[in-house]
Design a protein around this motif. Structure first.
Motif, mmCIF file in Angstrom:
data_model
loop_
_atom_site.group_PDB
_atom_site.id
_atom_site.type_symbol
_atom_site.label_atom_id
_atom_site.label_comp_id
_atom_site.label_asym_id
_atom_site.label_seq_id
_atom_site.Cartn_x
_atom_site.Cartn_y
_atom_site.Cartn_z
ATOM 1 N N GLU A 6 -1.295 3.103 3.692
ATOM 2 C CA GLU A 6 -0.455 2.765 2.560
ATOM 3 C C GLU A 6 0.490 1.632 2.925
ATOM 4 O O GLU A 6 0.939 1.527 4.065
ATOM 5 C CB GLU A 6 0.366 3.970 2.115
ATOM 6 N N GLY A 8 3.510 -1.316 0.922
ATOM 7 C CA GLY A 8 4.190 -1.786 -0.271
ATOM 8 C C GLY A 8 5.498 -1.103 -0.592
ATOM 9 O O GLY A 8 6.211 -1.532 -1.501
ATOM 10 N N ARG A 19 4.859 -2.879 -5.803
ATOM 11 C CA ARG A 19 3.432 -2.605 -5.872
ATOM 12 C C ARG A 19 2.969 -1.922 -4.593
ATOM 13 O O ARG A 19 3.112 -2.477 -3.501
ATOM 14 C CB ARG A 19 2.632 -3.895 -6.080
ATOM 15 N N SER A 21 -0.059 -0.158 -2.285
ATOM 16 C CA SER A 21 -1.487 -0.254 -2.030
ATOM 17 C C SER A 21 -1.900 0.841 -1.064
ATOM 18 O O SER A 21 -1.137 1.224 -0.184
ATOM 19 C CB SER A 21 -1.862 -1.611 -1.426
ATOM 20 N N CYS A 22 -3.100 1.313 -1.229
ATOM 21 C CA CYS A 22 -3.651 2.301 -0.317
ATOM 22 C C CYS A 22 -5.123 2.003 -0.119
ATOM 23 O O CYS A 22 -5.892 1.979 -1.080
ATOM 24 C CB CYS A 22 -3.467 3.717 -0.869
ATOM 25 N N THR A 23 -5.497 1.783 1.111
ATOM 26 C CA THR A 23 -6.873 1.457 1.442
ATOM 27 C C THR A 23 -7.460 2.513 2.361
ATOM 28 O O THR A 23 -6.864 2.854 3.382
ATOM 29 C CB THR A 23 -6.968 0.086 2.116
ATOM 30 N N TRP A 36 -1.915 8.673 -6.895
ATOM 31 C CA TRP A 36 -0.645 8.708 -6.194
ATOM 32 C C TRP A 36 0.156 9.938 -6.552
ATOM 33 O O TRP A 36 0.198 10.361 -7.717
ATOM 34 C CB TRP A 36 0.192 7.468 -6.538
ATOM 35 N N ARG A 71 -7.663 0.209 -9.348
ATOM 36 C CA ARG A 71 -8.437 0.449 -8.139
ATOM 37 C C ARG A 71 -9.540 -0.572 -7.969
ATOM 38 O O ARG A 71 -10.017 -1.177 -8.926
ATOM 39 C CB ARG A 71 -9.023 1.866 -8.152
ATOM 40 N N THR A 77 -9.807 1.040 -2.474
ATOM 41 C CA THR A 77 -8.384 0.753 -2.526
ATOM 42 C C THR A 77 -7.819 1.119 -3.888
ATOM 43 O O THR A 77 -8.448 0.861 -4.916
ATOM 44 C CB THR A 77 -8.118 -0.732 -2.243
ATOM 45 N N TYR A 79 -4.115 0.965 -6.206
ATOM 46 C CA TYR A 79 -2.826 0.311 -6.315
ATOM 47 C C TYR A 79 -1.950 1.045 -7.317
ATOM 48 O O TYR A 79 -2.432 1.708 -8.227
ATOM 49 C CB TYR A 79 -2.981 -1.137 -6.787
ATOM 50 N N GLN A 81 1.249 -0.264 -9.539
ATOM 51 C CA GLN A 81 2.246 -1.240 -9.945
ATOM 52 C C GLN A 81 3.376 -0.494 -10.627
ATOM 53 O O GLN A 81 3.159 0.188 -11.626
ATOM 54 C CB GLN A 81 1.644 -2.270 -10.901
ATOM 55 N N CYS A 95 -0.667 8.375 -1.160
ATOM 56 C CA CYS A 95 -1.987 8.076 -1.690
ATOM 57 C C CYS A 95 -2.854 9.323 -1.585
ATOM 58 O O CYS A 95 -2.775 10.070 -0.609
ATOM 59 C CB CYS A 95 -2.602 6.927 -0.897
#
Length: 117
Positions: A6, A8, A19, A21-23, A36, A71, A77, A79, A81, A95
């Motif tokens: 994670e 941001g 914003r 992000s999680c990958t 989330w 996504r 990934t 996201y 926002q 995430c």
């Protein structure tokens, strides 16, 4: 090893945007649900937003109209926002991903989001 990274999180002023992000990497498959959750100090973890691989989304009432989940399925990934942030949004955001059957579930390490009043 499955990894959910994670990024941001941080400190933002009232009304600001952030914003997340999680990958997911490693042997991660069938991530039908990605989304989330958040946990504020002294409170239980709650759902913020989720999405499915085919585009369905769900939001907590408290964030509707302010947060948008998206996504990239190819990148595994997701996201988030976040706009018009409020002090009540201060929490650790996690995430989450699950298989369609929900038999498999994964969690990120959490990222702190703090809204300054």
């Amino acid at each position: 090893q499955v990894q959910f990274v994670e990024s941001g999180g941080g400190l933002v002023q009232l009304g600001g945007s952030l914003r997340l992000s999680c990958t997911a990497s490693g042997s991660v498959f069938r991530l039908y649900f990605m989304g989330w959750y958040r946990q504020a100090p002294g409170k239980q973890r709650e759902l913020v937003a989720t999405s499915t691989a085919d585009g369905s989304t769900n939001y907590a009432d408290s964030v509707k109209g302010r947060f948008t989940i998206s996504r990239d399925n190819a990148k595994n990934t997701v996201y988030l926002q976040m706009n018009s942030l409020k002090p009540e949004d201060t929490a650790v955001y996690y995430c989450n991903a699950q298989s369609r059957s929900r038999a498999l579930t994964y969690w990120g390490q959490g990222t702190q989001v703090t809204i300054a009043s």
